[in-house]
Write a protein that holds these residues in place. Structure first.
Motif, PDB file in Angstrom:
ATOM      1  N   ILE A  36       0.870  -1.175   0.000  1.00  0.00           N
ATOM      2  CA  ILE A  36       0.000   0.000   0.000  1.00  0.00           C
ATOM      3  C   ILE A  36       0.903   1.219   0.000  1.00  0.00           C
ATOM      4  CG2 ILE A  36      -1.784   1.294   1.207  1.00  0.00           C
ATOM      5  CD1 ILE A  36      -2.813  -1.311   0.144  1.00  0.00           C
ATOM      6  N   LEU A  37       0.713   2.109  -0.968  1.00  0.00           N
ATOM      7  CA  LEU A  37       1.595   3.264  -1.054  1.00  0.00           C
ATOM      8  C   LEU A  37       0.819   4.537  -1.340  1.00  0.00           C
ATOM      9  CD1 LEU A  37       2.473   3.793  -4.502  1.00  0.00           C
ATOM     10  CD2 LEU A  37       2.838   1.402  -3.957  1.00  0.00           C
ATOM     11  N   GLU A  56      -3.688  -0.535  -8.364  1.00  0.00           N
ATOM     12  CA  GLU A  56      -5.095  -0.319  -8.034  1.00  0.00           C
ATOM     13  C   GLU A  56      -5.216   0.973  -7.226  1.00  0.00           C
ATOM     14  OE1 GLU A  56      -8.739  -2.235  -5.394  1.00  0.00           O
ATOM     15  OE2 GLU A  56      -6.833  -3.305  -5.575  1.00  0.00           O
ATOM     16  N   LEU A  57      -5.909   1.944  -7.781  1.00  0.00           N
ATOM     17  CA  LEU A  57      -6.133   3.202  -7.069  1.00  0.00           C
ATOM     18  C   LEU A  57      -7.257   2.993  -6.072  1.00  0.00           C
ATOM     19  CD1 LEU A  57      -5.532   6.267  -6.799  1.00  0.00           C
ATOM     20  CD2 LEU A  57      -7.302   6.646  -8.524  1.00  0.00           C
ATOM     21  N   ILE A  58      -6.967   3.101  -4.770  1.00  0.00           N
ATOM     22  CA  ILE A  58      -8.001   2.865  -3.759  1.00  0.00           C
ATOM     23  C   ILE A  58      -8.463   4.154  -3.077  1.00  0.00           C
ATOM     24  CG2 ILE A  58      -7.287   0.497  -3.324  1.00  0.00           C
ATOM     25  CD1 ILE A  58      -5.850   1.391  -0.836  1.00  0.00           C
ATOM     26  N   GLU A  59      -7.765   5.258  -3.309  1.00  0.00           N
ATOM     27  CA  GLU A  59      -8.215   6.546  -2.768  1.00  0.00           C
ATOM     28  C   GLU A  59      -7.589   7.667  -3.577  1.00  0.00           C
ATOM     29  OE1 GLU A  59      -7.602   9.395   1.124  1.00  0.00           O
ATOM     30  OE2 GLU A  59      -7.619   7.229   1.456  1.00  0.00           O
ATOM     31  N   ARG A  68      -2.682   0.308  -4.379  1.00  0.00           N
ATOM     32  CA  ARG A  68      -2.366  -1.032  -3.906  1.00  0.00           C
ATOM     33  C   ARG A  68      -1.733  -1.823  -5.047  1.00  0.00           C
ATOM     34  NH1 ARG A  68      -6.660  -5.430  -1.601  1.00  0.00           N
ATOM     35  NH2 ARG A  68      -7.525  -5.160  -3.683  1.00  0.00           N
ATOM     36  N   VAL A  69      -0.691  -2.587  -4.724  1.00  0.00           N
ATOM     37  CA  VAL A  69      -0.010  -3.438  -5.695  1.00  0.00           C
ATOM     38  C   VAL A  69       0.062  -4.845  -5.111  1.00  0.00           C
ATOM     39  CG1 VAL A  69       2.088  -3.827  -7.035  1.00  0.00           C
ATOM     40  CG2 VAL A  69       1.394  -1.488  -6.468  1.00  0.00           C
ATOM     41  N   LEU A  70      -0.365  -5.839  -5.868  1.00  0.00           N
ATOM     42  CA  LEU A  70      -0.279  -7.229  -5.454  1.00  0.00           C
ATOM     43  C   LEU A  70       0.743  -7.956  -6.314  1.00  0.00           C
ATOM     44  CD1 LEU A  70      -4.034  -8.200  -4.919  1.00  0.00           C
ATOM     45  CD2 LEU A  70      -2.292  -7.890  -3.161  1.00  0.00           C
TER      46      LEU A  70
END
Length: 327
Positions: A36-37, A56-59, A68-70
């Motif tokens: 999470i960055l 993934e843009l979460i905010e 978020r990067v998985l």
């Protein structure tokens, strides 16, 4: 923050990159490493050891983005590598991820030392308990009302809905809560009453914090641990309201809701010195110092103390407070 049996939490990092990126947390979820960055610029791509992975843009806020990067990894065979971020103007920064990041002794989960009461349907209660219930010493779903007698001094209360005739009825509700618990955080969902243009905050009990939201879902629980804008290690009513469009909130005492994903850190020497200063000024008793050290290291010291320890609040600020609570 949710920590189900299939999710292990690992080394939490707080690293600044050249173009304003902060790595907030790292977790191993099954066979995937989750990063999470926070970035002050829009990112376009991330690669790990040269291989691209989706962002993934979460905010999205006016001044930053949360991504978020998985990355798929094998816990036993992970040897580290290079994580590279790219911005819209093609600038990039690379972070070396060491193999020891998967040591599970780097982060200790510490529950919030308070009780959680969820008042509403079983389905709603299960949603809350499954996501944040294990942060608390005790978590209960109530299908009616709060217990008449309770021994807990502090509580987090989440109501599935609330119908009040008017704002005066809402204030009476808050007064009842304030008499039941020494300190409480109240989250109401879909509360219905007409909010006056000017809320008389001087008539609201000082030992409660509250926020009213339209909805509460899985997405809320995924994002809420990362809205700690003051970096004190706790999520509070004002932070929730600002991010999730709260209809009304009150945050006079900064009573916490849950722990943030990142908890502040300072050296043992600085911690002890600052606490001695509080005792010297009469804000703490000498006998409180060791307990405060223990609470801070366990991640359960109250927001006012954390904000002083990380330099956001000064001694003069604390002297001006009418009361300083502790969990």
């Amino acid at each position: 923050m949710k920590y189900c049996p299939l999710i292990l939490s690992f080394l939490l990092l707080f690293i600044y990159f050249g173009f304003g990126v902060e790595l907030i947390s790292v977790k191993l979820i099954d066979e995937k490493l989750e990063f999470i960055l926070k970035s002050h610029e829009k990112l376009t791509m991330v690669t790990f050891n040269g291989e691209p992975y989706p962002l993934e843009l979460i905010e999205k806020r006016d001044d930053h983005f949360i991504y978020r990067v998985l990355i798929e990894v094998s816990r036993g065979d992970f040897t580290g590598g290079d994580l590279t971020f790219y911005t819209v103007n093609a600038s990039k920064e690379t972070l070396d991820i060491p193999s020891k990041i998967l040591r599970d002794d780097e982060f200790k989960k510490v529950p919030v030392p308070a009780v959680l009461y969820v008042i509403g349907s079983k389905e709603f209660g299960n949603l809350v308990i499954q996501n944040i219930g294990n942060q608390f010493k005790k978590a209960e779903i109530l299908d009616g009302w709060l217990p008449i007698f309770t021994l807990e001094k502090n509580a987090v209360l989440i109501f599935e809905n609330g119908v009040f005739e008017n704002f005066e009825a809402f204030k009476e509700f808050l007064k009842m809560i304030s008499k039941t618990f020494k300190v409480s955080f109240i989250l109401l969902v879909d509360a219905r009453f007409e909010v006056p243009p000017m809320v008389p905050y001087d008539e609201i009990p000082k030992n409660v914090s509250f926020v009213i939201l339209n909805t509460l879902n899985e997405d809320f629980f995924k994002k809420v641990p990362y809205v700690d804008h003051d970096k004190d290690g706790w999520i509070e009513a004002s932070e929730i309201a600002n991010v999730f469009n709260g209809k009304l909130f009150y945050d006079d005492q900064c009573v916490p809701f849950i722990r943030a994903a990142v908890y502040p850190k300072i050296s043992d020497e600085e911690l002890r010195m600052k606490l001695k200063n509080l005792a010297f000024e009469g804000i703490l008793n000498i006998g409180d110092i060791e307990k405060c050290i223990k609470d801070f290291k366990e991640g359960i010291s109250p927001p006012w103390l954390n904000e002083y320890l990380i330099g956001k609040l000064k001694l003069a600020n604390l002297k001006a407070f009418k009361r300083l609570y502790s969990w």
